[in-house]
Design a protein around this motif. Structure first.
Motif, PDB file in Angstrom:
ATOM      1  N   ASP A   1      14.742 -18.735 -20.482  1.00  0.00           N
ATOM      2  CA  ASP A   1      16.098 -18.927 -20.986  1.00  0.00           C
ATOM      3  C   ASP A   1      16.259 -18.007 -22.190  1.00  0.00           C
ATOM      4  O   ASP A   1      15.553 -18.149 -23.201  1.00  0.00           O
ATOM      5  CB  ASP A   1      16.293 -20.389 -21.408  1.00  0.00           C
ATOM      6  N   TYR A   2      17.175 -17.059 -22.092  1.00  0.00           N
ATOM      7  CA  TYR A   2      17.332 -16.070 -23.156  1.00  0.00           C
ATOM      8  C   TYR A   2      17.814 -16.705 -24.458  1.00  0.00           C
ATOM      9  O   TYR A   2      17.416 -16.285 -25.551  1.00  0.00           O
ATOM     10  CB  TYR A   2      18.323 -14.988 -22.706  1.00  0.00           C
ATOM     11  N   ILE A   3      18.649 -17.722 -24.376  1.00  0.00           N
ATOM     12  CA  ILE A   3      19.239 -18.318 -25.574  1.00  0.00           C
ATOM     13  C   ILE A   3      18.222 -19.124 -26.378  1.00  0.00           C
ATOM     14  O   ILE A   3      18.083 -18.943 -27.591  1.00  0.00           O
ATOM     15  CB  ILE A   3      20.454 -19.197 -25.221  1.00  0.00           C
ATOM     16  N   ASN A   4      17.493 -20.026 -25.719  1.00  0.00           N
ATOM     17  CA  ASN A   4      16.568 -20.873 -26.478  1.00  0.00           C
ATOM     18  C   ASN A   4      15.098 -20.494 -26.317  1.00  0.00           C
ATOM     19  O   ASN A   4      14.222 -21.096 -26.942  1.00  0.00           O
ATOM     20  CB  ASN A   4      16.773 -22.355 -26.123  1.00  0.00           C
ATOM     21  N   GLY A   5      14.804 -19.502 -25.468  1.00  0.00           N
ATOM     22  CA  GLY A   5      13.435 -19.010 -25.330  1.00  0.00           C
ATOM     23  C   GLY A   5      12.526 -19.858 -24.480  1.00  0.00           C
ATOM     24  O   GLY A   5      11.321 -19.590 -24.393  1.00  0.00           O
ATOM     25  N   SER A   6      13.046 -20.903 -23.811  1.00  0.00           N
ATOM     26  CA  SER A   6      12.194 -21.793 -23.025  1.00  0.00           C
ATOM     27  C   SER A   6      11.797 -21.144 -21.693  1.00  0.00           C
ATOM     28  O   SER A   6      12.555 -20.374 -21.102  1.00  0.00           O
ATOM     29  CB  SER A   6      12.906 -23.116 -22.767  1.00  0.00           C
ATOM     30  N   TYR A   7      10.599 -21.480 -21.246  1.00  0.00           N
ATOM     31  CA  TYR A   7      10.056 -20.958 -19.991  1.00  0.00           C
ATOM     32  C   TYR A   7      10.704 -21.673 -18.808  1.00  0.00           C
ATOM     33  O   TYR A   7      10.821 -22.902 -18.798  1.00  0.00           O
ATOM     34  CB  TYR A   7       8.542 -21.161 -19.980  1.00  0.00           C
ATOM     35  N   ILE A   8      11.129 -20.902 -17.807  1.00  0.00           N
ATOM     36  CA  ILE A   8      11.765 -21.484 -16.620  1.00  0.00           C
ATOM     37  C   ILE A   8      10.814 -21.514 -15.438  1.00  0.00           C
ATOM     38  O   ILE A   8      10.707 -22.504 -14.719  1.00  0.00           O
ATOM     39  CB  ILE A   8      13.045 -20.692 -16.260  1.00  0.00           C
ATOM     40  N   GLY A   9      10.087 -20.434 -15.214  1.00  0.00           N
ATOM     41  CA  GLY A   9       9.169 -20.362 -14.077  1.00  0.00           C
ATOM     42  C   GLY A   9       8.819 -18.923 -13.770  1.00  0.00           C
ATOM     43  O   GLY A   9       9.108 -18.008 -14.549  1.00  0.00           O
ATOM     44  N   ASN A  10       8.175 -18.713 -12.616  1.00  0.00           N
ATOM     45  CA  ASN A  10       7.827 -17.342 -12.236  1.00  0.00           C
ATOM     46  C   ASN A  10       7.790 -17.196 -10.726  1.00  0.00           C
ATOM     47  O   ASN A  10       7.680 -18.182  -9.994  1.00  0.00           O
ATOM     48  CB  ASN A  10       6.490 -16.915 -12.863  1.00  0.00           C
ATOM     49  N   THR A  11       7.896 -15.966 -10.282  1.00  0.00           N
ATOM     50  CA  THR A  11       7.714 -15.620  -8.867  1.00  0.00           C
ATOM     51  C   THR A  11       6.495 -14.719  -8.785  1.00  0.00           C
ATOM     52  O   THR A  11       6.490 -13.622  -9.345  1.00  0.00           O
ATOM     53  CB  THR A  11       8.945 -14.892  -8.307  1.00  0.00           C
ATOM     54  N   ARG A  12       5.470 -15.219  -8.111  1.00  0.00           N
ATOM     55  CA  ARG A  12       4.216 -14.477  -8.023  1.00  0.00           C
ATOM     56  C   ARG A  12       4.069 -13.880  -6.635  1.00  0.00           C
ATOM     57  O   ARG A  12       4.429 -14.512  -5.628  1.00  0.00           O
ATOM     58  CB  ARG A  12       3.036 -15.400  -8.325  1.00  0.00           C
ATOM     59  N   PHE A  13       3.521 -12.677  -6.566  1.00  0.00           N
ATOM     60  CA  PHE A  13       3.358 -11.972  -5.298  1.00  0.00           C
ATOM     61  C   PHE A  13       1.880 -11.846  -4.948  1.00  0.00           C
ATOM     62  O   PHE A  13       1.041 -11.533  -5.802  1.00  0.00           O
ATOM     63  CB  PHE A  13       3.995 -10.580  -5.383  1.00  0.00           C
ATOM     64  N   GLU A  14       1.589 -12.105  -3.677  1.00  0.00           N
ATOM     65  CA  GLU A  14       0.223 -11.976  -3.189  1.00  0.00           C
ATOM     66  C   GLU A  14      -0.158 -10.499  -3.048  1.00  0.00           C
ATOM     67  O   GLU A  14       0.704  -9.638  -2.883  1.00  0.00           O
ATOM     68  CB  GLU A  14       0.074 -12.671  -1.827  1.00  0.00           C
ATOM     69  N   LYS A  15      -1.455 -10.225  -3.105  1.00  0.00           N
ATOM     70  CA  LYS A  15      -1.939  -8.853  -2.935  1.00  0.00           C
ATOM     71  C   LYS A  15      -2.575  -8.621  -1.570  1.00  0.00           C
ATOM     72  O   LYS A  15      -3.020  -7.517  -1.261  1.00  0.00           O
ATOM     73  CB  LYS A  15      -2.934  -8.505  -4.040  1.00  0.00           C
ATOM     74  N   GLU A  16      -2.609  -9.663  -0.771  1.00  0.00           N
ATOM     75  CA  GLU A  16      -3.155  -9.554   0.580  1.00  0.00           C
ATOM     76  C   GLU A  16      -2.236 -10.288   1.552  1.00  0.00           C
ATOM     77  O   GLU A  16      -1.442 -11.149   1.154  1.00  0.00           O
ATOM     78  CB  GLU A  16      -4.569 -10.150   0.651  1.00  0.00           C
ATOM     79  N   GLY A  17      -2.360  -9.943   2.830  1.00  0.00           N
ATOM     80  CA  GLY A  17      -1.589 -10.633   3.855  1.00  0.00           C
ATOM     81  C   GLY A  17      -0.242  -9.983   4.127  1.00  0.00           C
ATOM     82  O   GLY A  17       0.085  -8.920   3.596  1.00  0.00           O
ATOM     83  N   GLN A  18       0.566 -10.646   4.930  1.00  0.00           N
ATOM     84  CA  GLN A  18       1.833 -10.069   5.366  1.00  0.00           C
ATOM     85  C   GLN A  18       2.867  -9.960   4.236  1.00  0.00           C
ATOM     86  O   GLN A  18       3.805  -9.179   4.315  1.00  0.00           O
ATOM     87  CB  GLN A  18       2.415 -10.893   6.512  1.00  0.00           C
ATOM     88  N   ASP A  19       2.672 -10.748   3.178  1.00  0.00           N
ATOM     89  CA  ASP A  19       3.587 -10.692   2.042  1.00  0.00           C
ATOM     90  C   ASP A  19       3.009  -9.878   0.878  1.00  0.00           C
ATOM     91  O   ASP A  19       3.484  -9.979  -0.257  1.00  0.00           O
ATOM     92  CB  ASP A  19       3.909 -12.101   1.544  1.00  0.00           C
ATOM     93  N   ALA A  20       2.022  -9.054   1.157  1.00  0.00           N
ATOM     94  CA  ALA A  20       1.318  -8.352   0.086  1.00  0.00           C
ATOM     95  C   ALA A  20       2.217  -7.370  -0.669  1.00  0.00           C
ATOM     96  O   ALA A  20       2.928  -6.570  -0.064  1.00  0.00           O
ATOM     97  CB  ALA A  20       0.113  -7.611   0.653  1.00  0.00           C
ATOM     98  N   ILE A  21       2.172  -7.469  -1.984  1.00  0.00           N
ATOM     99  CA  ILE A  21       2.709  -6.467  -2.904  1.00  0.00           C
ATOM    100  C   ILE A  21       1.510  -6.022  -3.736  1.00  0.00           C
ATOM    101  O   ILE A  21       1.069  -6.722  -4.654  1.00  0.00           O
ATOM    102  CB  ILE A  21       3.820  -7.042  -3.803  1.00  0.00           C
TER     103      ILE A  21
END
Length: 395
Positions: A83-103
């Motif tokens: 949250d840009y205004i109060n600085g609180s953590y919201i979450g994250n999107t993590r990407f795998e390095k293996e498999g069909q969804d690998a980034i």
């Protein structure tokens, strides 16, 4: 010098010593009426897996109007949300390095919405369309999958990309624009062919390439330092692409589908004449390249402030007596201000690269945000993303 992640299996040997000099015709003649002043700060508390100076930041707004600060965490191979205004953590999107969804390794991204996150997967030279769970829905190649494009010289035909906050993905109504660069002197045979901006049709996911390097700056295989080969893009309110080339006191403006540029002066009152290196690239030692970069003025990012109808253009000022041992961070940072018609408003020296990470600069309703790094050494137990907010003040 800055380290780029480049894939250059074969370097082209150049045999030309053509030099370019760009004179600042308005040096010392510009009258300032405004300056930048620090009007606020935001400190985002980071977790143990996150460090200051994230390589990429994007501001997004959700359907409720919440301002969300997102940034790339390379250690976690993830995008973090706060949250840009109060600085609180919201979450994250993590990407795998293996498999069909690998980034495997990503250096930039663009969040269109929670179900459409475009990620640049650098080892594959591709943009992956993903969702907020990290699942890959489509992969879009930024070079043709044909025999000649797979060989060792493909980097002479397709741009490479050094994404960061000030060289971002740019979204238009129908396109996603990615500005890259050629990391060596542009060969004469390709000056009219090599295009540094990729345009992805968001609906069809098809790629086209636009905009060649200006001949007056890069023709005849002119030898520039690697930082001077970068291209810094911005989008005007009317949809024109604006490019800042490091050695030019002008900005180059073009419509996305056009091949011609309109030039407009956007220089600093203290900038001097900028020269290319008067040696063949293949014969130029690393020390010469570094000293050239340190001693010269270098223009970098251009940012548009839609709340104030103002452009900010950054310049790293040259250090006349710099030597090979002078840190690049010693270069003073100047921010030039212009109105929506590129009329000069003023400029402010904010400090040096040892205090400010100018590459993490973006605009919000509050003002121009720039990451401050001068206090990192003091924060032994807790690390923050420290943003200082600049406002425009009349002189």
């Amino acid at each position: 010098m800055k380290t780029f992640i480049l894939i250059i299996p074969v370097l082209l040997v150049v045999s030309c010593t053509h030099t370019v000099s760009t004179k600042n015709e308005k040096a010392g003649k510009l009258k300032a009426t405004y300056q930048l002043v620090i009007s606020g700060e935001k400190k985002i508390l980071l977790d143990d897996n996150t460090a200051p100076k994230p390589p990429y930041i994007q501001m997004v707004e959700d359907s409720s109007g919440l301002q969300i600060l997102t940034f790339l965490n390379p250690y976690m191979n993830a995008i973090y949300f706060y949250d840009y205004i109060n600085g609180s953590y919201i979450g994250n999107t993590r990407f795998e390095k293996e498999g069909q969804d690998a980034i495997l390794h990503f250096t930039g991204y663009h969040i269109k919405n929670s179900d459409s996150i475009y990620v640049y997967n650098i080892p594959m030279t591709q943009v992956a369309l993903t969702d907020n769970a990290g699942h890959v829905k489509q992969r879009i190649s930024l070079r043709e999958d044909v025999e000649w494009a797979r060989n060792s010289n493909w980097t002479l035909y397709y741009p490479q990309y050094n994404f960061n906050t000030v060289t971002p993905f740019i979204e238009t109504q129908e396109k996603l624009l990615l500005t890259g660069f050629m990391p060596i002197a542009v060969p004469d045979s390709l000056i009219d062919k090599f295009r540094f901006t990729s345009s992805i049709d968001i609906k069809a996911n098809q790629v086209e390439f636009y905009h060649t390097y200006p001949k007056e700056l890069f023709g005849q295989e002119t030898n520039w330092d690697d930082l001077e080969l970068m291209v810094y893009p911005e989008l005007s309110p009317t949809g024109e692409l604006i490019y800042s080339f490091p050695m030019s006191h002008d900005l180059y403006i073009s419509k996305s589908g056009a091949e011609t540029f309109q030039k407009v002066y956007a220089g600093s009152n203290v900038a001097k004449t900028i020269h290319s290196i008067n040696r063949k690239q293949i014969e130029t030692p690393k020390e010469v390249m570094l000293i050239h970069c340190l001693q010269q003025d270098i223009y970098t990012a251009v940012r548009y402030d839609s709340w104030r109808n103002v452009y900010y253009r950054f310049m790293l000022q040259g250090i006349t007596d710099a030597t090979f041992s002078t840190p690049l961070g010693k270069k003073p940072i100047i921010v030039i201000m212009m109105d929506e018609k590129f009329n000069y408003l003023g400029e402010t020296l904010i400090g040096t690269g040892e205090e400010w990470n100018w590459q993490n600069s973006f605009v919000t309703k509050e003002g121009l945000n720039i990451e401050y790094i001068g206090d990192i050494a003091k924060d032994l137990n807790e690390a923050y993303l420290d943003l200082r907010i600049f406002s425009i003040e009349k002189l």
